[in-house]
Design a protein around this motif. Structure first.
Motif, PDB file in Angstrom:
ATOM      1  N   ALA A  63     -18.824 -20.950  -7.313  1.00 22.26           N
ATOM      2  CA  ALA A  63     -17.652 -20.110  -7.552  1.00 22.26           C
ATOM      3  C   ALA A  63     -16.660 -20.835  -8.452  1.00 22.26           C
ATOM      4  N   PRO A  64     -15.883 -20.100  -9.259  1.00 25.68           N
ATOM      5  CA  PRO A  64     -14.864 -20.742 -10.108  1.00 25.68           C
ATOM      6  C   PRO A  64     -13.881 -21.538  -9.257  1.00 25.68           C
ATOM      7  N   ALA A  65     -13.538 -22.722  -9.720  1.00 26.61           N
ATOM      8  CA  ALA A  65     -12.612 -23.587  -8.982  1.00 26.61           C
ATOM      9  C   ALA A  65     -11.184 -23.142  -9.266  1.00 26.61           C
ATOM     10  N   LEU A  66     -10.646 -22.322  -8.383  1.00 22.36           N
ATOM     11  CA  LEU A  66      -9.285 -21.817  -8.531  1.00 22.36           C
ATOM     12  C   LEU A  66      -8.349 -22.600  -7.619  1.00 22.36           C
ATOM     13  N   ASP A  67      -7.121 -22.808  -8.079  1.00 21.57           N
ATOM     14  CA  ASP A  67      -6.158 -23.542  -7.263  1.00 21.57           C
ATOM     15  C   ASP A  67      -5.669 -22.662  -6.118  1.00 21.57           C
ATOM     16  N   ASP A  68      -5.043 -23.300  -5.132  1.00 18.41           N
ATOM     17  CA  ASP A  68      -4.594 -22.579  -3.940  1.00 18.41           C
ATOM     18  C   ASP A  68      -3.590 -21.482  -4.282  1.00 18.41           C
ATOM     19  N   GLY A  69      -2.747 -21.700  -5.283  1.00 18.85           N
ATOM     20  CA  GLY A  69      -1.763 -20.689  -5.654  1.00 18.85           C
ATOM     21  C   GLY A  69      -2.420 -19.422  -6.181  1.00 18.85           C
ATOM     22  N   THR A  70      -3.445 -19.591  -7.029  1.00 17.86           N
ATOM     23  CA  THR A  70      -4.155 -18.426  -7.573  1.00 17.86           C
ATOM     24  C   THR A  70      -4.889 -17.674  -6.471  1.00 17.86           C
ATOM     25  N   LEU A  71      -5.561 -18.431  -5.597  1.00 21.37           N
ATOM     26  CA  LEU A  71      -6.282 -17.786  -4.501  1.00 21.37           C
ATOM     27  C   LEU A  71      -5.322 -17.058  -3.563  1.00 21.37           C
ATOM     28  N   SER A  72      -4.197 -17.693  -3.270  1.00 21.87           N
ATOM     29  CA  SER A  72      -3.220 -17.063  -2.389  1.00 21.87           C
ATOM     30  C   SER A  72      -2.689 -15.765  -2.988  1.00 21.87           C
TER      31      SER A  72
END
Length: 387
Positions: A63-72
């Motif tokens: 899966a694309p490595a997204l930061d916690d802010g983007t995922l949230s």
């Protein structure tokens, strides 16, 4: 009958959207306090759910490595399936719901696929030798009520089981074959066909394992699509087993839809056929209207359509009063291609018959009437119209 509809019964289905829901995410986190540990658990659940969603959608690779802010920012809700909170530790099983609009771009989705017609769900359960649907609250009904249908390709119509549902949708209904009765039921719920997911529960001993046999059926003929078995270790694990069973049955129905098996049964939408011989017999039995001789009655319609070069077509219409008769005649005479129209049988408060001279065939006249806003039922050589 009152005893069958009164009382506290029924389970309202959850409101489902097109968002992506990922459940069964287990987390075990620590923190300086319970709130910090829980927040860490939510963040961990979001990351794990994103990876699981990527795999479920069949994208391939990591899966694309997204930061916690983007995922949230993509998360619309977190549901708690089970949790234990300590002074510095948080252990839980969580569900994460990703907003479709925000997550679709990262998942490479271009839009939704084909969905089924609206299909009525009748969740039948057999346990303890008793079959029931909505007569009482059952764990099988609750499992279907809690199922999030947003991602499914099946357009489920889920009654909540209250009011008259217990009378209309009982265990005996699935064995009925009458198309007229099924059509009445489906019209009541705005569905085009029926799905019958069946659960048979066998308890090995009190407090012991619960064996479940699940069958996916559909249609007024109760046709078989697939079956499987699951086992819960005890009563506490029964809701989880039923939830998993609902998801697997949804997969069976989705596969059947892809194979073209879930098309609405055409026999549920058959149009009534009007026998012209019966109409003629009724017209002859009625005789001429008061004040007219038999010859005058026959001559009037003939005179009205004498200029027609096409065939004379019988058209039935509702005639509650004289004004309705005049309005129907005027409206039909205004249809392009109609060369004349006159009543051949007058029945105020019932159904009257007019003969229409039309320069075309029956199908062309039916199409022309529909274009003028009439609802047309076509029979063998005769039409019935209504507004």
């Amino acid at each position: 009958m009152w005893a069958q509809i009164e009382g506290d019964r029924g389970i309202a289905p959850v409101a489902s959207t097109g968002d992506f829901e990922v459940g069964g995410i287990e987390v075990n986190t620590t923190g300086k306090g319970p709130e910090e540990a829980r927040d860490a658990g939510y963040r961990q659940a979001t990351r794990l759910a994103w990876e699981k969603l990527w795999t479920q959608r069949g994208r391939g690779g990591p899966a694309p490595a997204l930061d916690d802010g983007t995922l949230s920012g993509m998360v619309s809700a977190i549901s708690v399936e089970h949790e234990e909170i300590g002074p510095h530790r948080y252990v839980a099983k969580l569900g994460v719901v990703f907003d479709r609009g925000r997550a679709a771009g990262y998942l490479g989705l271009q839009g939704g696929g084909t969905r089924s017609a609206p299909l009525l769900v009748i969740p039948l359960i057999n346990q303890g030798g008793v079959a029931s649907v909505f007569e009482t609250r059952t764990p099988w009904q609750k499992a279907w009520a809690d199922f999030h249908t947003g991602e499914s390709v099946i357009d489920y119509v889920r009654p909540n089981g209250s009011g008259a549902d217990g009378l209309l949708l009982d265990a005996g209904q699935v064995g009925r074959r009458s198309r007229n009765w099924w059509r009445t039921i489906l019209d009541q719920y705005g569905a085009e066909d029926v799905l019958i997911p069946i659960a048979r529960l066998e308890r090995q001993w009190p407090g012991g394992p619960v064996k479940g046999t699940f069958v996916a059926r559909y249609g007024p003929d109760n046709r078989f699509l697939g079956s499987f078995e699951l086992t819960a270790a005890n009563e506490d694990q029964l809701p989880a087993m039923l939830s998993e069973a609902v998801k697997r049955i949804d997969t069976i129905y989705a596969a059947a839809l892809a194979q073209g098996q879930l098309r609405p049964d055409p026999s549920l939408n058959s149009q009534p056929q009007i026998d012209p011989k019966l109409i003629n017999a009724i017209v002859d039995k009625l005789g001429p209207p008061p004040g007219l001789s038999g010859g005058t009655r026959d001559a009037a319609p003939a005179a009205a359509v004498s200029g027609a070069t096409g065939p004379s077509i019988q058209v039935q219409f509702a005639s509650p009063d004289a004004g309705a008769v005049d309005a129907a005649l005027a409206a039909v005479r205004g249809v392009p291609g109609v060369q004349g129209a006159a009543t051949s049988s007058l029945a105020l408060g019932g159904v009257s018959v007019m003969r229409v001279g039309y320069g075309g065939d029956l199908e062309a006249l039916a199409a022309a009437l529909r274009a003028q806003g009439w609802k047309v039922t076509q029979g063998a050589g005769v039409l019935m119209i209504r507004r």
